[in-house]
Design an enzyme around this catalytic site. Structure first.
Site, PDB file in Angstrom:
ATOM      1  N   SER A 137       0.838  -1.197   0.000  1.00  0.00           N
ATOM      2  CA  SER A 137       0.000   0.000   0.000  1.00  0.00           C
ATOM      3  C   SER A 137       0.881   1.258   0.000  1.00  0.00           C
ATOM      4  O   SER A 137       1.681   1.440  -0.909  1.00  0.00           O
ATOM      5  CB  SER A 137      -0.969  -0.044   1.183  1.00  0.00           C
ATOM      6  OG  SER A 137      -2.007   0.880   1.020  1.00  0.00           O
ATOM      7  N   GLU A 154      -9.405  -5.200  -4.280  1.00  0.00           N
ATOM      8  CA  GLU A 154      -8.780  -4.139  -3.478  1.00  0.00           C
ATOM      9  C   GLU A 154      -9.808  -3.187  -2.880  1.00  0.00           C
ATOM     10  O   GLU A 154      -9.745  -2.826  -1.703  1.00  0.00           O
ATOM     11  CB  GLU A 154      -7.809  -3.332  -4.355  1.00  0.00           C
ATOM     12  CG  GLU A 154      -6.624  -4.096  -4.886  1.00  0.00           C
ATOM     13  CD  GLU A 154      -5.468  -4.174  -3.912  1.00  0.00           C
ATOM     14  OE1 GLU A 154      -5.622  -3.730  -2.763  1.00  0.00           O
ATOM     15  OE2 GLU A 154      -4.409  -4.684  -4.310  1.00  0.00           O
ATOM     16  N   HIS A 186      -7.914  -5.574  -0.109  1.00  0.00           N
ATOM     17  CA  HIS A 186      -6.652  -4.891   0.167  1.00  0.00           C
ATOM     18  C   HIS A 186      -6.011  -5.414   1.450  1.00  0.00           C
ATOM     19  O   HIS A 186      -6.650  -5.485   2.495  1.00  0.00           O
ATOM     20  CB  HIS A 186      -6.934  -3.396   0.298  1.00  0.00           C
ATOM     21  CG  HIS A 186      -5.722  -2.540   0.394  1.00  0.00           C
ATOM     22  ND1 HIS A 186      -4.846  -2.369  -0.651  1.00  0.00           N
ATOM     23  CD2 HIS A 186      -5.231  -1.798   1.417  1.00  0.00           C
ATOM     24  CE1 HIS A 186      -3.882  -1.548  -0.287  1.00  0.00           C
ATOM     25  NE2 HIS A 186      -4.085  -1.190   0.968  1.00  0.00           N
TER      26      HIS A 186
END
Length: 500
Positions: A206, A320, A412
């Site tokens: 990320s 995600e 995610h």
């Protein structure tokens, strides 16, 4: 007993757990089948006159420093999210520390090194979080693992340089400079912990993955990284004009330019919260284009060969965007926010057309938003780097029944448990409560083998990615290789990017 400079506490001098760095000796501990040295300063505390300045060298100490406790997390809102830290954890501006984890046993040769940059939208997180402690990865791969704390929020990732004065200058991209300083520390010191400074892989997820891309692009980081692993990253270097608008809004929220030097860290956190709320959830922090640390957008820099000969393992997760629909989002995962992102015109209509066929607008928004922020950017980075260095791309698809029913899927951050060997943790046991435990264990073993092999040899074990076939490894209960997955969507995003 050996005295320490950390609160005057005494720690047993076991000898085998003492290592010598360029600023002094550190005493570690043995835990979870590994040796660990926690909270080692890699730069001076960025406090007082050093607030908002590039990191400066750490001061040497005398005696043996206690390195059995994690360093303070950077100032941030408290929380128990995937990447945040609990309210009970220490926070403070004196946060520029790192942790080293190594195998207990001897090695014939220096071990490869993985330097991990945590995620958290440049706002939250700590290298000391349970998920990132690295013991499982070290036991599985025999690497030397380094996790890094760096400045967050406005104190690290907002371009406030316009508010500097001759007496109190302000630097750009200080969070990125922190990360580069940590990599420089690794070059100088990791051999003392059994690591090979010539075999350093920078790895992040990320915001940490976006940081890794920025490091590959930065002229200040040349020679510090041999390889890179980028998990769910986004190339998000802000133009100076955009960064200046965010800085102006923040300074207004904080109470004026003088507060930049006088306000308590908690005031910075609160002002950032207000700025994000006022901006409709937009993320105002991140790397900014400047003169020396990041003069060119990371993907453009990769395309120009800025990281030539640095092998890259890069990928995203299939779902995600669903994570961000479950909380107050700083990324576009609603129909309204996506309309603002896309705008109007033929290319925007082409993106919308590429996502027809889903049952609900919410599902479309989750997939489109995740693709906009993470997948399209990662595909562009992979294509750019593949012209200059061996590149491998993956997509993480594994979603056990409980996560699918919860509306998360392979969302995610879900790959982190597999990379770090946390499939048997309480949270993952709950996620696997309706089935999938055996498949998850197998996937964990395969992913750790890939990550370890890449850090050691610079190969992922499947066909390389290039701008022609675009071969992508789908990581699932059974892995498979797919050529150019979702090609129509890729082409639609590329057309939109070309219009920008």
């Amino acid at each position: 007993m050996a005295t320490t400079t950390d609160g005057g506490r005494a720690v047993p001098d076991t000898g085998a757990l003492v290592r010598t760095t360029d600023t002094g000796e550190v005493q570690g501990l043995a835990e979870a089948g590994t040796l660990q040295w926690r909270g080692i300063p890699y730069a001076a505390p960025p406090v007082g006159d050093l607030r908002l300045r590039a990191p400066q060298p750490a001061e040497p100490w005398t005696g043996v420093r206690d390195a059995t406790r994690f360093g303070a997390a950077a100032p941030q809102p408290p929380g128990d999210s995937l990447t945040g830290v609990p309210a009970t954890w220490r926070q403070g501006e004196d946060c520029l520390t790192l942790t080293v984890v190594a195998s207990e046993g001897p090695a014939e040769h220096p071990r490869p090194v993985i330097v991990y940059l945590h995620g958290g939208a440049f706002l939250v997180g700590s290298g000391g979080s349970h998920l990132y402690r690295g013991e499982g990865l070290v036991r599985a791969t025999d690497v030397v693992y380094v996790s890094v704390n760096y400045r967050l929020g406005a104190l690290g990732w907002l371009d406030l340089s316009a508010y500097g004065t001759a007496e109190r200058p302000v630097d750009t991209n200080v969070g990125l400079r922190d990360q580069i300083a940590a990599l420089q520390w690794v070059q100088r010191n990791i051999a003392a912990f059994g690591g090979d400074p010539a075999e350093v892989t920078v790895m992040g997820e990320s915001a940490g993955a976006s940081s890794a891309l920025a490091i590959l692009a930065s002229p200040l980081a040349g020679g510090l990284v041999r390889r890179a692993i980028v998990q769910s990253g986004f190339s998000d270097a802000r133009p100076r004009e955009q960064a200046a608008r965010a800085a102006e809004g923040f300074v207004d929220e904080l109470g004026g330019p003088a507060a930049l030097f006088d306000a308590e860290p908690a005031a910075f956190v609160a002002a950032m919260d207000r700025l994000i709320a006022a901006g409709g959830g937009n993320l105002p922090v991140g790397p900014t284009l400047d003169d020396d640390a990041l003069p060119v957008d990371p993907v453009a820099a990769l395309r120009d060969g800025a990281a030539a000969d640095v092998p890259l393992l890069i990928g995203t997760n299939r779902d995600e965007g669903r994570f961000f629909q479950k909380q107050a989002s700083i990324f576009p995962t609603s129909a309204e926010s996506l309309d603002r992102l896309l705008g109007t015109g033929p290319a925007a209509d082409g993106v919308r057309a590429a996502y027809r066929g889903y049952r609900s607008r919410r599902t479309v928004a989750a997939r489109m938003g995740g693709d906009a922020v993470f997948w399209a950017s990662s595909v562009a980075a992979a294509a750019a780097q593949s012209a200059h260095a061996p590149t491998w791309m993956y997509r993480f698809d594994f979603a056990p029944t409980a996560l699918r029913l919860a509306g998360l899927g392979a969302t995610h951050g879900m790959e982190l448990a597999y990379v770090f060997g946390r499939v048997d943790s309480p949270g993952m046991r709950k996620a696997l409560s309706l089935g999938g435990a055996r498949a998850a264990a197998g996937l964990e073993a395969r992913m750790q083998a890939v990550w370890g092999t890449f850090a050691r040899h610079g190969t992922a074990g499947w066909e390389r990615y290039d701008a022609g076939l675009r071969l992508t490894r789908v990581l699932d209960a059974t892995d498979r290789t797919v050529a150019d997955p979702d090609a129509a969507r890729r082409l639609a995003w590329e057309a939109l990017a070309a219009e920008a």
